[in-house]
Scaffold this active site. Structure first.
Site, PDB file in Angstrom:
ATOM      1  N   ILE A  44       0.958  -1.152   0.102  1.00  0.00           N
ATOM      2  CA  ILE A  44       0.135  -0.088  -0.067  1.00  0.00           C
ATOM      3  C   ILE A  44       0.868   1.304   0.006  1.00  0.00           C
ATOM      4  O   ILE A  44       0.730   2.195  -0.743  1.00  0.00           O
ATOM      5  CB  ILE A  44      -1.022   0.025   1.125  1.00  0.00           C
ATOM      6  CG1 ILE A  44      -1.665  -1.059   1.047  1.00  0.00           C
ATOM      7  CG2 ILE A  44      -1.714   1.250   1.332  1.00  0.00           C
ATOM      8  CD1 ILE A  44      -2.782  -1.464   2.332  1.00  0.00           C
ATOM      9  N   ILE A  47       1.320   8.052   1.913  1.00  0.00           N
ATOM     10  CA  ILE A  47       0.931   8.963   1.108  1.00  0.00           C
ATOM     11  C   ILE A  47       1.983   9.661   0.320  1.00  0.00           C
ATOM     12  O   ILE A  47       1.758  10.351  -0.773  1.00  0.00           O
ATOM     13  CB  ILE A  47      -0.132   9.604   1.914  1.00  0.00           C
ATOM     14  CG1 ILE A  47      -1.012  10.552   1.136  1.00  0.00           C
ATOM     15  CG2 ILE A  47       0.565  10.957   2.831  1.00  0.00           C
ATOM     16  CD1 ILE A  47      -2.189  11.255   1.282  1.00  0.00           C
ATOM     17  N   VAL A  49       3.009  12.774   0.702  1.00  0.00           N
ATOM     18  CA  VAL A  49       3.196  14.165   0.661  1.00  0.00           C
ATOM     19  C   VAL A  49       3.206  14.552   2.060  1.00  0.00           C
ATOM     20  O   VAL A  49       3.060  13.777   3.102  1.00  0.00           O
ATOM     21  CB  VAL A  49       1.986  14.872  -0.030  1.00  0.00           C
ATOM     22  CG1 VAL A  49       2.306  14.833  -1.708  1.00  0.00           C
ATOM     23  CG2 VAL A  49       0.863  14.258   0.385  1.00  0.00           C
ATOM     24  N   ALA A  52       5.616  20.290   4.647  1.00  0.00           N
ATOM     25  CA  ALA A  52       5.531  21.811   5.271  1.00  0.00           C
ATOM     26  C   ALA A  52       5.151  21.609   6.581  1.00  0.00           C
ATOM     27  O   ALA A  52       4.176  20.869   6.674  1.00  0.00           O
ATOM     28  CB  ALA A  52       5.018  22.642   4.483  1.00  0.00           C
ATOM     29  N   LYS A  80      11.490  27.056   7.645  1.00  0.00           N
ATOM     30  CA  LYS A  80      10.407  27.755   7.108  1.00  0.00           C
ATOM     31  C   LYS A  80      10.061  28.902   8.227  1.00  0.00           C
ATOM     32  O   LYS A  80       9.976  28.401   9.419  1.00  0.00           O
ATOM     33  CB  LYS A  80       9.381  26.586   7.016  1.00  0.00           C
ATOM     34  CG  LYS A  80       7.976  27.330   6.967  1.00  0.00           C
ATOM     35  CD  LYS A  80       7.029  26.031   6.791  1.00  0.00           C
ATOM     36  CE  LYS A  80       5.450  26.770   6.775  1.00  0.00           C
ATOM     37  NZ  LYS A  80       4.423  25.807   6.819  1.00  0.00           N
ATOM     38  N   ILE A 342       0.678  17.186  10.094  1.00  0.00           N
ATOM     39  CA  ILE A 342       1.504  16.445  10.614  1.00  0.00           C
ATOM     40  C   ILE A 342       1.429  17.056  12.255  1.00  0.00           C
ATOM     41  O   ILE A 342       1.433  16.332  13.122  1.00  0.00           O
ATOM     42  CB  ILE A 342       3.065  16.783  10.086  1.00  0.00           C
ATOM     43  CG1 ILE A 342       3.080  16.295   8.777  1.00  0.00           C
ATOM     44  CG2 ILE A 342       4.008  16.415  11.010  1.00  0.00           C
ATOM     45  CD1 ILE A 342       4.176  16.197   8.102  1.00  0.00           C
TER      46      ILE A 342
HETATM   47  C1  LIG Z   1      -2.201  16.921  -1.076  1.00  0.00           C
HETATM   48  C2  LIG Z   1      -2.084  16.564   0.475  1.00  0.00           C
HETATM   49  C3  LIG Z   1      -0.693  17.562   1.120  1.00  0.00           C
HETATM   50  C4  LIG Z   1      -0.376  17.472   2.285  1.00  0.00           C
HETATM   51  N1  LIG Z   1       0.424  18.402   2.660  1.00  0.00           N
HETATM   52  C5  LIG Z   1       0.687  18.454   4.010  1.00  0.00           C
HETATM   53  C6  LIG Z   1       1.958  19.460   4.501  1.00  0.00           C
HETATM   54  O1  LIG Z   1       2.375  20.302   3.811  1.00  0.00           O
HETATM   55  N2  LIG Z   1       2.026  19.432   5.845  1.00  0.00           N
HETATM   56  C7  LIG Z   1       1.430  18.546   6.540  1.00  0.00           C
HETATM   57  O2  LIG Z   1       1.537  18.515   7.959  1.00  0.00           O
HETATM   58  N3  LIG Z   1       0.617  17.610   6.211  1.00  0.00           N
HETATM   59  C8  LIG Z   1       0.179  17.462   4.974  1.00  0.00           C
HETATM   60  N4  LIG Z   1      -0.667  16.582   4.333  1.00  0.00           N
HETATM   61  C9  LIG Z   1      -1.090  15.391   5.352  1.00  0.00           C
HETATM   62  C10 LIG Z   1       0.095  14.577   5.358  1.00  0.00           C
HETATM   63  O3  LIG Z   1       0.672  13.909   4.247  1.00  0.00           O
HETATM   64  C11 LIG Z   1      -0.140  13.507   6.452  1.00  0.00           C
HETATM   65  O4  LIG Z   1      -0.573  13.991   7.856  1.00  0.00           O
HETATM   66  C12 LIG Z   1       1.046  12.783   6.924  1.00  0.00           C
HETATM   67  O5  LIG Z   1       1.783  12.151   5.828  1.00  0.00           O
HETATM   68  C13 LIG Z   1       0.507  11.468   7.950  1.00  0.00           C
HETATM   69  O6  LIG Z   1      -0.046  10.573   6.931  1.00  0.00           O
HETATM   70  P1  LIG Z   1      -0.407   9.266   7.739  1.00  0.00           P
HETATM   71  O7  LIG Z   1       0.675   8.807   8.323  1.00  0.00           O
HETATM   72  O8  LIG Z   1      -1.525   9.635   8.666  1.00  0.00           O
HETATM   73  O9  LIG Z   1      -0.966   8.231   6.369  1.00  0.00           O
HETATM   74  P2  LIG Z   1      -0.167   7.689   5.199  1.00  0.00           P
HETATM   75  O10 LIG Z   1       1.005   8.205   4.769  1.00  0.00           O
HETATM   76  O11 LIG Z   1      -1.225   7.293   4.018  1.00  0.00           O
HETATM   77  O12 LIG Z   1       0.241   6.126   5.877  1.00  0.00           O
HETATM   78  C14 LIG Z   1      -0.320   5.121   6.065  1.00  0.00           C
HETATM   79  C15 LIG Z   1       0.060   3.633   6.392  1.00  0.00           C
HETATM   80  O13 LIG Z   1      -0.813   2.864   6.729  1.00  0.00           O
HETATM   81  C16 LIG Z   1      -0.524   1.593   6.156  1.00  0.00           C
HETATM   82  N5  LIG Z   1      -1.530   0.948   5.803  1.00  0.00           N
HETATM   83  C17 LIG Z   1      -2.947   1.239   5.202  1.00  0.00           C
HETATM   84  N6  LIG Z   1      -3.644   0.301   5.108  1.00  0.00           N
HETATM   85  C18 LIG Z   1      -3.103  -0.927   5.681  1.00  0.00           C
HETATM   86  C19 LIG Z   1      -3.469  -2.174   5.828  1.00  0.00           C
HETATM   87  N7  LIG Z   1      -4.464  -2.568   5.395  1.00  0.00           N
HETATM   88  N8  LIG Z   1      -2.451  -2.958   6.394  1.00  0.00           N
HETATM   89  C20 LIG Z   1      -1.209  -2.638   6.704  1.00  0.00           C
HETATM   90  N9  LIG Z   1      -0.693  -1.213   6.584  1.00  0.00           N
HETATM   91  C21 LIG Z   1      -1.759  -0.594   5.974  1.00  0.00           C
HETATM   92  C22 LIG Z   1       0.167   2.220   4.739  1.00  0.00           C
HETATM   93  O14 LIG Z   1       1.145   1.206   4.051  1.00  0.00           O
HETATM   94  C23 LIG Z   1       1.153   3.525   5.194  1.00  0.00           C
HETATM   95  O15 LIG Z   1       2.269   2.969   5.816  1.00  0.00           O
HETATM   96  C24 LIG Z   1      -1.076  16.604   2.880  1.00  0.00           C
HETATM   97  C25 LIG Z   1      -1.844  15.708   2.630  1.00  0.00           C
HETATM   98  C26 LIG Z   1      -2.446  15.645   1.323  1.00  0.00           C
HETATM   99  C27 LIG Z   1      -3.326  14.681   0.799  1.00  0.00           C
END
Ligand SMILES: Cc1cc2nc3c(=O)[nH]c(=O)nc-3n(C[C@H](O)[C@H](O)[C@H](O)COP(=O)(O)OP(=O)(O)OC[C@H]3O[C@@H](n4cnc5c(N)ncnc54)[C@H](O)[C@@H]3O)c2cc1C
Length: 497
Positions: A44, A47, A49, A52, A80, A342
């Protein structure tokens, strides 16, 4: 640890920025009190991104024992000092929302009241002339020294940041499990999660589960069906396209947010490349047009293929439900214009640590956690909505929609209060302080009709001296700073990839 309390097993589902932040913090800060395991699916992926950040991350990094220079070098980070907003109030407008403090307050009122009175008396400096971080950003200068007390955050490589956190989590004995979660088992009596089954049949047991599976929200929604409160009517953007490009000149010490006719574009300069994206509302522009718009507005050649993202802005009504706590995108997403995501993940992790259950989970733990989360999300949501609502743009259907859309009562009150009186409602523990609100409101052309009467106790000369002293302090500090590039080179230059 008391012998009567059993050691808890915390299972973090997901290995993105949120997952590794959670695992690093829990394993380090609760050390031998808990066992931590993290499951991530390479199939999977993350994401990719989220580059910042905002200043409180520095405190979090310190808690984790990070050495800033090593950290910045490893993840190609730059500094920043704020965000430059272009074309938001009107086409052609530009203002910076910087970190730090502007001017000096007095017991009765905030600095902007003095500045407003100055305008009436013929002083012409802009509000930002009295803010060190804003002037340093404009001059592209930076000095991360305690002596100057500069408020700053980072631009960072999202993938490398997660890897950096991983080394901390692993050093603190987090068990790293690679695999895809296929099934979630719950206790029939109380609905608590008991274990997760992976694609290869392995069963992972736990007492407390932290859902960091991103937008998939595999546990909190997939298994526990926890409701989501959508914010789409207030925050209409629902899509983004992102691409990385080559470095372009010296990195700016600020993020750029450039408004276009149906959304806005970000530019995040790292040491080795630039992160770019366009956030848009799919009701007003097609995905193909959005991609073309982004590619046409890059400052340098793209080095990756553009990637699309679809999302629904909103928040999980119970971020903590039963024995599952959602952190990061699994718990909600506002949108990236103020780089808060974040931060919100970090804040949720610290909240969990503060309310960490000793023995069994109590309902009062959940209620408190969820109440604090709601308050924080509502406040940040209002701040972000203001960027869209407070516009004079009527050159496109998107901006006309934003200008006329309904907004939460809390924000409507705040805007009215500021417009009529220059005052602010007092809110405890708000992430965005009055300095931030004022910079953005003025930047979006909201000009108060009055200022606090106490300001008139200061004669014109006294006011001039007051302004002069603050400005001189700001200018002298900025002039002594090296350029952003020079400071990176001497402090944290990374090896080219
Ligand atoms: C367009 C965009 C721009 C952004 N810009 C910023 C920014 O500038 N500054 C900021 O602070 N935030 C920003 N964000 C938000 C930021 O990307 C997230 O807050 C940050 O990356 C954390 O993501 P996460 O770890 O919650 O999810 P993800 O990075 O999606 O991680 C999810 C994890 O779960 C795992 N996973 C999912 N399903 C399963 C499963 N069934 N079994 C096992 N593992 C699984 C995946 O493999 C992955 O390791 C942005 C988001 C978007 C969409």
């Amino acid at each position: 640890m008391d012998s009567d309390v059993q050691k808890k097993r915390v299972v973090v589902a997901g290995g993105g920025t949120s997952g590794w932040m959670a695992a690093a913090a829990i394993s380090k800060l609760l050390a031998n009190q808990v066992e931590v395991a993290l499951i991530e699916s390479e199939e999977i992926g993350r994401i990719g991104v989220g580059e910042a950040t905002i200043p409180p991350l520095r405190e979090f990094n310190k808690l984790l024992g990070m050495d800033e220079q090593h950290f910045m070098r490893s993840i190609h980070a730059t500094f920043k000092l704020g965000i430059e907003f272009v074309n938001w109030g009107r086409l052609g407008d530009s203002y910076i929302h910087s970190f730090g403090v502007t001017g000096k307050d007095c017991w009765a009122c905030d600095f902007h009241n003095f500045w407003l009175s100055g305008l009436k008396k013929g002083f012409t400096d802009e509000y930002g002339a009295y803010c060190l971080e804003l002037q340093a950003a404009k001059a592209k200068r930076m000095l991360g020294s305690e002596k100057y007390g500069v408020h700053y955050a980072y631009h960072l490589d999202a993938g490398l940041y997660a890897e950096f956190l991983k080394t901390i989590a692993l050093a603190n004995r987090t068990e790293h499990i690679k695999g895809k979660i296929e099934k979630v088992f719950t206790d029939k009596t109380n609905g608590f999660i008991t274990s997760l089954e992976l694609h290869d049949g392995r069963r992972i047991d736990g007492d407390l589960f932290v859902d960091c599976t991103g937008f998939r929200a595999r546990l909190i929604e997939g298994a526990l069906n926890t409701q989501y409160e959508p914010y789409g009517h207030y925050l209409p953007c629902d899509s983004a396209v992102a691409v990385q490009s080559e470095s372009f000149g010296e990195p700016r010490p600020y993020t750029q947010a450039i408004a276009h006719h149906a959304g806005w574009q970000w530019r995040i300069p790292l040491q080795h490349r630039v992160g770019n994206g366009f956030v848009y509302c799919s009701r007003f522009i097609s995905d193909d047009e959005a991609q073309t718009l982004l590619m046409d507005n890059l400052e340098s050649s793209a080095i990756t293929e553009p990637r699309m993202f679809k999302y629904s802005t909103g928040r999980r009504i119970k971020a903590w439900n039963k024995n599952c706590v959602a952190v990061g995108l699994a718990s909600g997403f506002l949108e990236p214009v103020e780089s808060t995501s974040i931060h919100l993940a970090m804040s949720a992790i610290l909240r969990l640590l503060r309310l960490f259950p000793r023995g069994e989970i109590k309902q009062s733990h959940l209620d408190e956690f969820n109440q604090q989360t709601k308050m924080e999300m509502d406040q940040v949501r209002d701040f972000i909505i203001m960027h869209y609502k407070a516009t004079e743009r009527d050159d496109s259907a998107f901006w006309r929609y934003c200008k006329n859309m309904e907004i939460p009562e809390s924000l409507a009150h705040r805007l009215k209060l500021f417009r009529e009186t220059a005052a602010f409602p007092i809110k405890e523990k708000e992430l965005f302080k009055i300095d931030s609100w004022t910079q953005v409101m003025l930047g979006q052309r909201i000009m108060p009709q009055q200022y606090h009467p106490i300001v008139d106790l200061m004669g014109e000369q006294e006011l001039g001296n007051f302004f002069g002293k603050i400005k001189e302090g700001v200018n002298q500090a900025v002039v002594k700073m090296p350029t952003h590039q020079e400071f990176i080179d001497s402090y944290c230059k990374s090896t080219p990839m």
